[in-house]
Write a protein that holds these residues in place. Structure first.
Motif, PDB file in Angstrom:
ATOM      1  N   GLU A   1      -0.816  -2.680  -6.554  1.00  0.00           N
ATOM      2  CA  GLU A   1       0.559  -2.515  -6.107  1.00  0.00           C
ATOM      3  C   GLU A   1       1.390  -1.750  -7.133  1.00  0.00           C
ATOM      4  O   GLU A   1       1.116  -1.796  -8.340  1.00  0.00           O
TER       5      GLU A   1
ATOM      6  N   PHE B   1      11.267   6.724   0.013  1.00  0.00           N
ATOM      7  CA  PHE B   1      10.294   6.127   0.924  1.00  0.00           C
ATOM      8  C   PHE B   1       9.481   7.219   1.634  1.00  0.00           C
ATOM      9  O   PHE B   1       8.249   7.149   1.719  1.00  0.00           O
TER      10      PHE B   1
ATOM     11  N   TRP C   1       7.068   8.910  -0.950  1.00  0.00           N
ATOM     12  CA  TRP C   1       5.889   8.117  -1.278  1.00  0.00           C
ATOM     13  C   TRP C   1       4.956   7.980  -0.086  1.00  0.00           C
ATOM     14  O   TRP C   1       3.726   7.943  -0.233  1.00  0.00           O
ATOM     15  N   LYS C   2       5.492   7.905   1.088  1.00  0.00           N
ATOM     16  CA  LYS C   2       4.686   7.834   2.310  1.00  0.00           C
ATOM     17  C   LYS C   2       3.804   9.081   2.425  1.00  0.00           C
ATOM     18  O   LYS C   2       2.595   8.981   2.679  1.00  0.00           O
TER      19      LYS C   2
ATOM     20  N   ARG D   1       1.183   9.309  -0.704  1.00  0.00           N
ATOM     21  CA  ARG D   1       0.042   8.391  -0.629  1.00  0.00           C
ATOM     22  C   ARG D   1      -0.968   8.855   0.411  1.00  0.00           C
ATOM     23  O   ARG D   1      -2.176   8.720   0.212  1.00  0.00           O
TER      24      ARG D   1
ATOM     25  N   GLU E   1      -3.379   0.624   3.380  1.00  0.00           N
ATOM     26  CA  GLU E   1      -2.268   0.654   2.423  1.00  0.00           C
ATOM     27  C   GLU E   1      -0.945   0.502   3.151  1.00  0.00           C
ATOM     28  O   GLU E   1      -0.787   0.984   4.280  1.00  0.00           O
TER      29      GLU E   1
ATOM     30  N   ILE F   1       3.358   0.934   2.674  1.00  0.00           N
ATOM     31  CA  ILE F   1       4.480   1.460   1.891  1.00  0.00           C
ATOM     32  C   ILE F   1       5.752   0.830   2.459  1.00  0.00           C
ATOM     33  O   ILE F   1       5.989   0.894   3.678  1.00  0.00           O
ATOM     34  N   HIS F   2       6.550   0.205   1.586  1.00  0.00           N
ATOM     35  CA  HIS F   2       7.709  -0.544   2.047  1.00  0.00           C
ATOM     36  C   HIS F   2       8.946  -0.206   1.213  1.00  0.00           C
ATOM     37  O   HIS F   2       8.858  -0.037  -0.007  1.00  0.00           O
TER      38      HIS F   2
ATOM     39  N   ILE G   1      10.830   0.742  -3.917  1.00  0.00           N
ATOM     40  CA  ILE G   1       9.819   1.256  -2.984  1.00  0.00           C
ATOM     41  C   ILE G   1       8.481   0.710  -3.465  1.00  0.00           C
ATOM     42  O   ILE G   1       8.105   0.913  -4.618  1.00  0.00           O
ATOM     43  N   GLU G   2       7.795   0.026  -2.585  1.00  0.00           N
ATOM     44  CA  GLU G   2       6.516  -0.599  -2.956  1.00  0.00           C
ATOM     45  C   GLU G   2       5.372   0.070  -2.212  1.00  0.00           C
ATOM     46  O   GLU G   2       5.451   0.318  -1.013  1.00  0.00           O
ATOM     47  N   THR G   3       4.309   0.374  -2.958  1.00  0.00           N
ATOM     48  CA  THR G   3       3.047   0.776  -2.328  1.00  0.00           C
ATOM     49  C   THR G   3       2.010  -0.285  -2.672  1.00  0.00           C
ATOM     50  O   THR G   3       1.946  -0.763  -3.802  1.00  0.00           O
TER      51      THR G   3
END
Length: 260
Positions: free
Chosen positions: A15, A29, A32-33, A36, A80, A82-83, A117-119
């Motif tokens: 994470e 967001f 990163w989307k 990734r 995966e 992404i949030h 922003i979390e991956t």
């Protein structure tokens, strides 16, 4: 539980929490989307095997969420997520710790609680997606067969195998000399048992990207036969060029540069 290791009772996650300025989270967001998905596709497992699944129902703390799904043998499944988690994480830490958790932004000349922003990527699920996409039982010309593991070269445990054509005439000594030149930079295997064809098959089955065959011509002009795993193409190359050729194909740095 079911679906092999896709549903593990205990599982591993990788994470990242990426902190951003409030109001910029949707831009980050999106970045990163896209980034990734490019990383996944850079592995070379097949662009058509990936897709986004955007969440319609969101957790109470999120304002955007999407999954990257991969086509497993049992359908498209999440590998995966992404949030955009707003400032929920840090504000909760701040609330229950009683400590102020804010960032002073010199550009705005003010302090704020960063948004996150979390991956989050599943290690087991990545392993499964790579393995499922790589394994193949091939029918070859002449009725022959081979099992080959088309692992992304950057992930292959063994990068190259060095093989003397025969176990005499000084060929093993020359082969070990080449191994000693390559082993400090690449996981290098030495093979001398059985016919050269059987040795190729063993390396194909464990996903070794390159096989290097040392023969009598090697002793004359310092060239070897370099065989590529997936195409089985063979070419003569100079021993001094081996390091450069292998590095350009198996380096994780080379893979990551595709994302730059």
């Amino acid at each position: 539980a079911r679906q092999f290791i896709f549903r593990m009772r205990e599982f591993e996650q990788m994470e990242m929490q990426f902190f951003v300025r409030p109001g910029s989270e949707m831009e980050w967001f999106k970045r990163w989307k896209e980034f990734r998905l490019r990383w996944h596709k850079a592995l070379g497992l097949g662009d058509e095997k990936y897709r986004y699944h955007d969440h319609e129902k969101l957790a109470h703390y999120a304002n955007a969420a999407t999954d990257i799904e991969f086509q497993m043998p049992f359908g498209f499944k999440e590998v995966e997520g992404i949030h955009s988690r707003t400032n929920f994480d840090l504000s909760q830490h701040e609330k229950f710790s009683g400590k102020k958790i804010q960032y002073f932004d010199p550009e705005l000349n003010e302090s704020y609680t960063p948004y996150v922003i979390e991956t989050s990527i599943g290690v087991d699920r990545m392993f499964l997606s790579v393995l499922c996409s790589s394994y193949e039982e091939q029918e070859l010309e002449g009725g022959d067969k081979r099992v080959v593991l088309h692992l992304p070269a950057a992930l292959a445990p063994v990068k190259c195998a060095v093989m003397p054509l025969v176990r005499k005439d000084g060929l093993p000594d020359k082969a070990r000399e080449i191994v000693n030149e390559l082993k400090f930079d690449f996981s290098t295997h030495y093979e001398e048992k059985d016919s050269i064809g059987k040795r190729y098959r063993r390396q194909d089955a464990i996903g070794t990207p390159f096989c290097i065959t040392v023969d009598h011509q090697t002793l004359e002009d310092n060239t070897v036969t370099l065989r590529e795993r997936d195409s089985m193409e063979q070419k003569r190359v100079k021993v001094e060029d081996l390091h450069k050729l292998i590095h350009s194909a198996v380096s994780l740095n080379a893979l990551l540069r595709k994302l730059a």
